[in-house]
Design a protein around this motif. Structure first.
Motif, PDB file in Angstrom:
ATOM      1  N   GLU A  97      74.623  59.145  14.407  1.00  0.00           N
ATOM      2  CA  GLU A  97      74.799  60.373  13.793  1.00  0.00           C
ATOM      3  C   GLU A  97      75.677  61.196  14.352  1.00  0.00           C
ATOM      4  O   GLU A  97      75.322  61.579  15.963  1.00  0.00           O
ATOM      5  CB  GLU A  97      73.026  61.006  13.554  1.00  0.00           C
ATOM      6  N   SER A  98      75.783  61.735  13.882  1.00  0.00           N
ATOM      7  CA  SER A  98      77.022  63.212  13.607  1.00  0.00           C
ATOM      8  C   SER A  98      76.238  64.031  13.101  1.00  0.00           C
ATOM      9  O   SER A  98      76.277  64.891  11.873  1.00  0.00           O
ATOM     10  CB  SER A  98      77.775  62.626  13.693  1.00  0.00           C
ATOM     11  N   LYS A  99      75.931  65.280  14.762  1.00  0.00           N
ATOM     12  CA  LYS A  99      75.207  66.411  13.766  1.00  0.00           C
ATOM     13  C   LYS A  99      76.940  67.614  14.463  1.00  0.00           C
ATOM     14  O   LYS A  99      76.861  67.569  15.431  1.00  0.00           O
ATOM     15  CB  LYS A  99      73.820  66.417  14.754  1.00  0.00           C
TER      16      LYS A  99
ATOM     17  N   GLN B  54      80.114  69.261  18.497  1.00  0.00           N
ATOM     18  CA  GLN B  54      79.588  67.903  17.354  1.00  0.00           C
ATOM     19  C   GLN B  54      78.949  67.480  18.156  1.00  0.00           C
ATOM     20  O   GLN B  54      79.276  67.109  19.290  1.00  0.00           O
ATOM     21  CB  GLN B  54      81.018  67.449  16.640  1.00  0.00           C
TER      22      GLN B  54
ATOM     23  N   TYR C 114      77.366  63.689  19.197  1.00  0.00           N
ATOM     24  CA  TYR C 114      77.496  61.647  18.160  1.00  0.00           C
ATOM     25  C   TYR C 114      75.737  61.903  19.375  1.00  0.00           C
ATOM     26  O   TYR C 114      75.750  62.246  20.632  1.00  0.00           O
ATOM     27  CB  TYR C 114      77.980  61.449  19.407  1.00  0.00           C
TER      28      TYR C 114
ATOM     29  N   ARG D  30      86.819  58.803  15.555  1.00  0.00           N
ATOM     30  CA  ARG D  30      85.943  60.337  14.384  1.00  0.00           C
ATOM     31  C   ARG D  30      84.841  59.403  13.440  1.00  0.00           C
ATOM     32  O   ARG D  30      85.379  58.821  13.606  1.00  0.00           O
ATOM     33  CB  ARG D  30      87.253  61.078  13.465  1.00  0.00           C
TER      34      ARG D  30
ATOM     35  N   ASP E 175      83.130  58.694  10.361  1.00  0.00           N
ATOM     36  CA  ASP E 175      83.428  59.296   9.052  1.00  0.00           C
ATOM     37  C   ASP E 175      82.288  57.947   8.393  1.00  0.00           C
ATOM     38  O   ASP E 175      81.329  57.220   9.209  1.00  0.00           O
ATOM     39  CB  ASP E 175      84.549  58.109   8.795  1.00  0.00           C
ATOM     40  N   LYS E 176      81.797  58.963   7.380  1.00  0.00           N
ATOM     41  CA  LYS E 176      80.634  57.758   6.506  1.00  0.00           C
ATOM     42  C   LYS E 176      80.698  56.497   6.531  1.00  0.00           C
ATOM     43  O   LYS E 176      81.742  56.350   6.252  1.00  0.00           O
ATOM     44  CB  LYS E 176      80.590  58.523   5.097  1.00  0.00           C
ATOM     45  N   GLY E 177      80.149  55.740   6.263  1.00  0.00           N
ATOM     46  CA  GLY E 177      79.914  54.299   6.359  1.00  0.00           C
ATOM     47  C   GLY E 177      80.175  53.159   7.711  1.00  0.00           C
ATOM     48  O   GLY E 177      80.690  52.577   7.985  1.00  0.00           O
ATOM     49  N   ASP E 178      81.090  53.795   8.371  1.00  0.00           N
ATOM     50  CA  ASP E 178      81.961  53.365  10.312  1.00  0.00           C
ATOM     51  C   ASP E 178      80.583  53.348  11.014  1.00  0.00           C
ATOM     52  O   ASP E 178      78.954  54.045  10.978  1.00  0.00           O
ATOM     53  CB  ASP E 178      82.492  54.493  10.433  1.00  0.00           C
ATOM     54  N   ASP E 179      80.834  52.352  11.483  1.00  0.00           N
ATOM     55  CA  ASP E 179      80.173  51.967  12.844  1.00  0.00           C
ATOM     56  C   ASP E 179      80.717  52.687  14.107  1.00  0.00           C
ATOM     57  O   ASP E 179      81.258  52.012  14.126  1.00  0.00           O
ATOM     58  CB  ASP E 179      79.620  50.990  13.065  1.00  0.00           C
TER      59      ASP E 179
END
Length: 473
Positions: free
Chosen positions: A333-335, A342, A344, A405, A407-411
């Motif tokens: 998750e990125s917060k 930020q 990780y 970076r 992004d949503k959906g990235d592993d």
């Protein structure tokens, strides 16, 4: 696969790959990028992740053999250049990693063993019983020794381990051997070296003082069944091109010379360990120069004093196994916690799997494993425990961390490299960890006789059942 390049049409303007390439001399022999994915010692890491998942600890066994052969070659070449008549013996200090697969690989490469505790001696017996070690190989027994350790040393000597050498850490240690060892036995003496001025103390707690060694030999060893063979020299700061190192080596050589005048059996100098390993992509250390200088200075001293050059022993631990290991995590998750910070979050804990990052602020090489084409961002990397210190936020070359970076959906997967020494021992492999974070799975990577990579699972991820059993439930 084709090598990555910043001209790829899928690359961000400020890609992670460009950042690494512009910051370091990159690629490097151990680290290459192919199709936006990192390889480590020619191992495609994403293939390993896809097979085993994360969190993951890997050990690349051929790297261990490579390090042993590298040191042997450097010493042999240095001795040939200096016309050095003594022999060189490579020992591995087991405290760096006690795992069976480590010792088996080391012994396949004609190395010898240095121990530091009583329980090491049980490993020695197991290695002998399974045919991995012979009674003729050198076993250097170091450390401050409690009764079980001295008992085991005496038992091994009495049962025929003819090249086992107890290195005396204090004068009282010899008293037990006099009573318990029933045959001639070689001995070593460890010098209590002086520490660097920046240390909190002046003299190492280990070993016997310089000024006591000659009198101790004359009164306790000279006319006994013991043969003093080895003088042991080691400083905590390791083998470095510093005034302190050369000064302590000079003191050691003077003690060796004085002892040699009265002790004909003394023929070996053990210069211990302390060769550094790569902890940054900017790492620079001239192994060839340092080893050649050590050999040349010992040769020069002996020539001036008119004595034979001693055989040389080393005890390399981190150098042997450190660069064979890596820890791999997934960013789960990125917060964004405020305007600037930020986080990780990864799927394990730094405190529990890389305790040196927490305990002594040790830096390892940290790199993304995939997504090298993505734009880089500045982040802090957080572990899963509730401890406020379970994070990694700076590299050895810079007080910040950059990763691709997310992004949503990235592993996104990240790796910490050259973590093969001490981390499992210090974290208590398989035991109870902070917040009951489980020990990750451990995968061994090797090559067959045709050079093909193969893997095997050494340990599964720690289960709840095993934790509850340890805790008495």
């Amino acid at each position: 696969m084709a090598s990555n390049s910043s001209t790829s049409e899928n690359f961000a303007v400020n890609s992670y790959y460009d950042l690494i390439k512009q910051t370091f001399d990159f690629p490097q022999p151990e680290f290459q990028v192919e199709e936006n994915e990192l390889t480590f010692n020619s191992i495609p890491l994403m293939d390993i992740i896809e097979q085993y998942g994360t969190p993951l600890k890997i050990t690349i066994l051929p790297k261990i053999a490579e390090q042993i052969q590298k040191a042997k070659k450097l010493f042999h070449v240095a001795m040939a250049k200096a016309d050095y008549k003594g022999k060189y013996t490579y020992c591995y200090c087991t405290k760096s990693s006690h795992f069976s697969f480590i010792l088996h690989e080391i012994l396949k490469n004609e190395a010898h063993i240095e121990t530091s505790s009583a329980y090491d001696t049980y490993i020695i017996e197991e290695l002998f019983e399974t045919g991995h070690l012979t009674k003729e190989q050198f076993i250097i027994c170091n450390g401050f020794k409690r009764p079980l350790y001295t008992q085991q040393i005496a038992r091994l000597v009495n049962t025929g381990f003819e090249n086992l050498i107890p290195v005396l850490d204090n004068k009282n240690e010899l008293d037990y051997y006099k009573k318990a060892i029933n045959k001639p036995c070689m001995l070593g003496i460890r010098i209590a070296s002086e520490e660097e001025p920046t240390f909190d103390f002046y003299t190492s707690r280990l070993g016997i003082r310089y000024i006591d060694i000659i009198d101790f030999y004359n009164s306790e060893i000279k006319n006994s069944k013991f043969q003093l063979k080895m003088l042991h020299f080691f400083i905590n700061s390791g083998i470095k091109d510093t005034i302190h190192y050369w000064s302590e080596l000079s003191k050691c050589l003077n003690v060796y010379f004085r002892l040699k005048q009265i002790c004909p059996t003394l023929d070996t100098l053990n210069i211990g360990g302390g060769l550094p390993i790569k902890n940054s992509l900017n790492f620079e250390y001239d192994y060839e120069y340092m080893i050649e200088q050590i050999v040349a200075q010992i040769k020069k001293f002996c020539t001036q004093k008119g004595i034979p050059e001693p055989d040389l022993f080393t005890e390399f631990g981190s150098f042997t196994v450190g660069e064979s290991g890596a820890n791999i995590y997934k960013v789960i998750e990125s917060k964004q916690q405020n305007d600037r910070e930020q986080w990780y979050m990864v799927d394990n804990s730094f405190i529990t799997t890389l305790p040196d990052t927490w305990g002594i602020n040790q830096k390892f090489i940290m790199l993304a494993i995939n997504q090298w084409h993505k734009e880089y961002v500045r982040v802090n990397v957080g572990g899963l425990t509730c401890d406020s210190l379970d994070y990694y936020d700076s590299e050895a070359h810079d007080n910040q961390v950059f990763l691709p970076r997310l992004d949503k959906g990235d592993d996104l997967y990240i790796g910490f490299f050259n973590t093969g020494a001490y981390q499992e021992s210090l974290s208590g492999y398989g035991g109870i960890k902070h917040c009951l974070i489980p020990s990750p799975k451990h995968v061994l990577i090797d090559r067959d006789e045709n050079g093909e990579i193969f893997t095997r699972l050494f340990a599964k991820e720690q289960s709840a059942k095993s934790m509850l059993k340890i805790l008495g439930y």
